[in-house]
Enzyme design. Sequence first.
Site, PDB file in Angstrom:
ATOM      1  N   GLY A  39       0.793  -1.215   0.000  1.00  0.00           N
ATOM      2  CA  GLY A  39       0.000   0.000   0.000  1.00  0.00           C
ATOM      3  C   GLY A  39       0.826   1.266   0.000  1.00  0.00           C
ATOM      4  O   GLY A  39       0.546   2.211  -0.744  1.00  0.00           O
ATOM      5  N   ASN A  68      -5.205  -7.127  -2.606  1.00  0.00           N
ATOM      6  CA  ASN A  68      -4.194  -6.059  -2.613  1.00  0.00           C
ATOM      7  C   ASN A  68      -4.607  -4.874  -3.481  1.00  0.00           C
ATOM      8  O   ASN A  68      -4.205  -3.737  -3.225  1.00  0.00           O
ATOM      9  CB  ASN A  68      -2.854  -6.570  -3.162  1.00  0.00           C
ATOM     10  CG  ASN A  68      -2.213  -7.666  -2.348  1.00  0.00           C
ATOM     11  OD1 ASN A  68      -1.527  -8.514  -2.893  1.00  0.00           O
ATOM     12  ND2 ASN A  68      -2.431  -7.679  -1.043  1.00  0.00           N
ATOM     13  N   LYS A  84       5.488  -9.677  -6.154  1.00  0.00           N
ATOM     14  CA  LYS A  84       5.285  -8.228  -6.167  1.00  0.00           C
ATOM     15  C   LYS A  84       6.495  -7.474  -6.698  1.00  0.00           C
ATOM     16  O   LYS A  84       6.345  -6.434  -7.348  1.00  0.00           O
ATOM     17  CB  LYS A  84       4.925  -7.736  -4.761  1.00  0.00           C
ATOM     18  CG  LYS A  84       3.521  -8.102  -4.330  1.00  0.00           C
ATOM     19  CD  LYS A  84       3.181  -7.509  -2.971  1.00  0.00           C
ATOM     20  CE  LYS A  84       1.760  -7.879  -2.559  1.00  0.00           C
ATOM     21  NZ  LYS A  84       1.416  -7.332  -1.223  1.00  0.00           N
ATOM     22  N   ASP A 128       4.306  -3.218   7.065  1.00  0.00           N
ATOM     23  CA  ASP A 128       3.021  -3.143   7.757  1.00  0.00           C
ATOM     24  C   ASP A 128       3.047  -3.766   9.148  1.00  0.00           C
ATOM     25  O   ASP A 128       2.008  -4.140   9.680  1.00  0.00           O
ATOM     26  CB  ASP A 128       1.931  -3.822   6.919  1.00  0.00           C
ATOM     27  CG  ASP A 128       2.221  -5.297   6.670  1.00  0.00           C
ATOM     28  OD1 ASP A 128       3.280  -5.794   7.109  1.00  0.00           O
ATOM     29  OD2 ASP A 128       1.384  -5.964   6.025  1.00  0.00           O
ATOM     30  N   CYS A 179      13.666   6.376  20.139  1.00  0.00           N
ATOM     31  CA  CYS A 179      13.392   7.554  20.964  1.00  0.00           C
ATOM     32  C   CYS A 179      11.912   7.920  20.863  1.00  0.00           C
ATOM     33  O   CYS A 179      11.303   8.374  21.830  1.00  0.00           O
ATOM     34  CB  CYS A 179      14.236   8.740  20.503  1.00  0.00           C
ATOM     35  SG  CYS A 179      16.018   8.507  20.669  1.00  0.00           S
ATOM     36  N   CYS A 193      -3.949  -4.933   9.203  1.00  0.00           N
ATOM     37  CA  CYS A 193      -4.717  -4.361   8.091  1.00  0.00           C
ATOM     38  C   CYS A 193      -5.825  -5.322   7.662  1.00  0.00           C
ATOM     39  O   CYS A 193      -6.941  -4.891   7.373  1.00  0.00           O
ATOM     40  CB  CYS A 193      -3.777  -4.074   6.926  1.00  0.00           C
ATOM     41  SG  CYS A 193      -4.582  -3.553   5.406  1.00  0.00           S
TER      42      CYS A 193
END
Length: 267
Positions: A39, A68, A84, A128, A179, A193
């Site tokens: 994405g 997808n 992909k 992701d 941090c 997702c």
Amino acid sequence: MLSPAELERYARHIVMREIGGAGQQKLKNARVLVIGAGGLGAPVLQYLAAAGIGTLGIVDDDTVSLSNLQRQVIHDTDQLGEPKVASAAEAIARLNPNVKVEPHPTRIAGHNAISLISGYDFVVDGSDNFDTRYLVSDACFFAEKPLITAAVGQFDGSITTLRPFEDNKDGEANPTYRCLFPQKPRDGLLPTCAEAGVLGALTGIVGAMQAMEVIKEVTGTGDSLVGRMMMFDARAFRMETIRYKWSPKNPLNGISRKSWSEMLEDT
């Protein structure tokens, strides 16, 4: 040097005072590694290819599936089942044949992260999951590579740039990803997702922002997002920026520093 065809292709960049021919040459010479062709990675790859980044590396071990295509716009229906990295490389070749694509059909992990990242000038993380985000940010620190990292939820996204291997203009250490987020969320705390869904156009907006930040970093244009995180709320269409600083407790460039092997053991 830029060819006559490239001068015409990038004419709208070259007439810009902030980019010009010198900036376009920097884009052509740049090597950028994109983690994930999903994405976020899809618009990142498309806009960086269109902008004339000379070499794009793509790391992804997945294949194109029908679910997808609602957001991963670099792929299409005819490429279902195709790796992909191959699908993305085909799309980039159609968009800009001047761009060299280096496909890495593998999952980035502790044993290959440093070697993959070391071959590039800049890294874009479009993964992701938090495990990969922490791994990539740690590896970029040890490889001394700038990282543009982003994440999306259902209707919200965030993006920041990391250069923790350098000091800021005041001589202070730049902050690390750790941090900003000292600890990973425990497994199962946040839905994936696939479980919660994500608005397809949102990944396009945030991914385009990542591409914009890469172009700025390569050409030295504008203000960097180092030490700043931009957050986008799609439902309200509102953007906010928070500032964050170096933490002496972080294990990378903090007071008690750990080695790459020690970081892998901890994760």
